[in-house]
Enzyme design. Structure first.
Site, mmCIF file in Angstrom:
data_model
loop_
_atom_site.group_PDB
_atom_site.id
_atom_site.type_symbol
_atom_site.label_atom_id
_atom_site.label_comp_id
_atom_site.label_asym_id
_atom_site.label_seq_id
_atom_site.Cartn_x
_atom_site.Cartn_y
_atom_site.Cartn_z
ATOM 1 C CG ASP A 145 -1.658 -1.289 1.407
ATOM 2 O OD1 ASP A 145 -2.041 -1.857 0.374
ATOM 3 O OD2 ASP A 145 -1.855 -1.726 2.550
ATOM 4 C CE LYS B 72 -2.228 -5.004 3.680
ATOM 5 N NZ LYS B 72 -3.240 -3.982 3.280
ATOM 6 C CE LYS C 122 -8.655 -3.630 6.518
ATOM 7 N NZ LYS C 122 -7.546 -3.450 5.548
ATOM 8 C CG PHE C 123 -15.770 -6.476 -0.372
ATOM 9 C CD1 PHE C 123 -15.340 -5.312 -0.984
ATOM 10 C CD2 PHE C 123 -15.584 -7.677 -1.040
ATOM 11 C CE1 PHE C 123 -14.738 -5.328 -2.226
ATOM 12 C CE2 PHE C 123 -14.987 -7.715 -2.287
ATOM 13 C CZ PHE C 123 -14.564 -6.546 -2.882
ATOM 14 C CB ILE D 162 -26.859 -4.956 2.090
ATOM 15 C CG1 ILE D 162 -26.709 -4.699 0.585
ATOM 16 C CG2 ILE D 162 -27.236 -3.657 2.814
ATOM 17 C CD1 ILE D 162 -28.005 -4.282 -0.086
ATOM 18 C CG ASN E 169 -28.981 -9.331 -2.122
ATOM 19 O OD1 ASN E 169 -28.812 -10.514 -1.822
ATOM 20 N ND2 ASN E 169 -30.186 -8.798 -2.277
ATOM 21 C CB THR E 170 -23.757 -4.983 -1.924
ATOM 22 O OG1 THR E 170 -24.965 -4.302 -2.262
ATOM 23 C CG2 THR E 170 -22.574 -4.211 -2.490
ATOM 24 C CD GLN F 92 -1.175 -0.742 11.978
ATOM 25 O OE1 GLN F 92 -1.961 -1.357 12.679
ATOM 26 N NE2 GLN F 92 -1.401 -0.520 10.701
ATOM 27 N N GLY G 108 4.575 -4.153 6.209
ATOM 28 C CA GLY G 108 4.766 -3.177 5.147
ATOM 29 C C GLY G 108 5.990 -2.333 5.352
#
Length: 242
Positions: free
Chosen positions: A16, A37, A66-67, A70, A72-73, A199, A219
């Site tokens: 990242d 990652k 990190k979804f 809802i 369905n989505t 962190q 990282g």
């Protein structure tokens, strides 16, 4: 010195904040890196092509988006992501049992539709950026971080996910419960010489492995080092010996 495991399987390099050319240069300097990652910033900037590029370098990929939505989505998103050929995807455990079950099912269906290996699906518990004070001020004043991690890890396990993401502070607790049947992926890893940056719940690589972490996400300790490969080798040495 006895070698406990293949250390290359234990380290996931977080890229990242880098663009594709910078990431490729870093990987050239660290040829023993097996896992990479990809986070939100890089994926939004480069899109799925970054996955193709890294797969072309024979890297295993943790797509850490990190979804959290809802059911369905999340189902639709996991179906599409699983077709990209990544090895691990992350979703928020706090999305709830139905969303977690739907996400896991969709990841299997999406991979099957293209004949690729389905990714592991891991649940995000409590982000390592939270201190106890911030967590109780912002999210849950009545329960500790550990209590929330326990609840969210159980939700992930009950939904059939392959593991969860937690700080090294909670790894030992979860490993004692789930033994070796559950991947525990641990960010918040810092060397003794590092600053903690954003962190809070952190440990050294060796401490986290000793506590039962399956894989460590590292990282800046590598990417910002004067000699990234030397830093990587030192990390390997620290976790390999018993």
């Amino acid at each position: 010195m006895n070698k406990r495991f293949n250390s290359e399987d234990k380290i996931i390099l977080a890229i990242d904040g880098l663009d594709v050319s910078q990431a490729k240069l870093l990987l050239e300097k660290c040829p023993d890196i097996k896992w990479v990652k990809i986070g939100l910033e890089l994926f939004v900037r480069e899109g799925p092509r970054v996955i193709e590029i890294l797969k072309g370098l024979n890297k295993k990929i943790f797509l850490d988006l990190k979804f959290h939505d809802i059911p369905n989505t999340m189902r639709a998103a996991c179906f599409q992501v699983s077709k990209l050929g990544v090895d691990i995807i992350s979703i928020h455990s706090s999305a709830g049992l139905k969303a977690l079950k739907e996400s896991k099912k969709a990841s299997l269906e999406g991979a099957k539709s293209l004949g690729v290996k389905p990714p592991f699906v891991v649940g995000i518990t409590v982000l390592t950026s939270f201190s106890l004070q911030d967590f109780q001020t912002d999210l849950d004043r009545n329960n500790s971080i550990e209590e929330n991690v326990l609840r969210l890890a159980k939700l992930s396990f009950d939904a059939g996910l392959d593991g969860c993401v937690c700080s090294p502070w909670e790894v030992k607790m979860l490993r004692n419960i789930y033994k070796n049947n559950f991947e525990l992926i641990t960010p918040g890893i810092r060397l003794n010489i590092d600053s903690k940056d954003d962190q809070n719940r952190i440990m050294t690589p060796n401490e986290a492995i000793d506590n039962g972490a399956s894989k460590l996400v590292i990282g800046r300790s590598i990417s910002k080092a004067i000699d990234p490969n030397k830093a990587l080798i030192e990390i390997f040495k620290s976790i390999e010996s018993d």
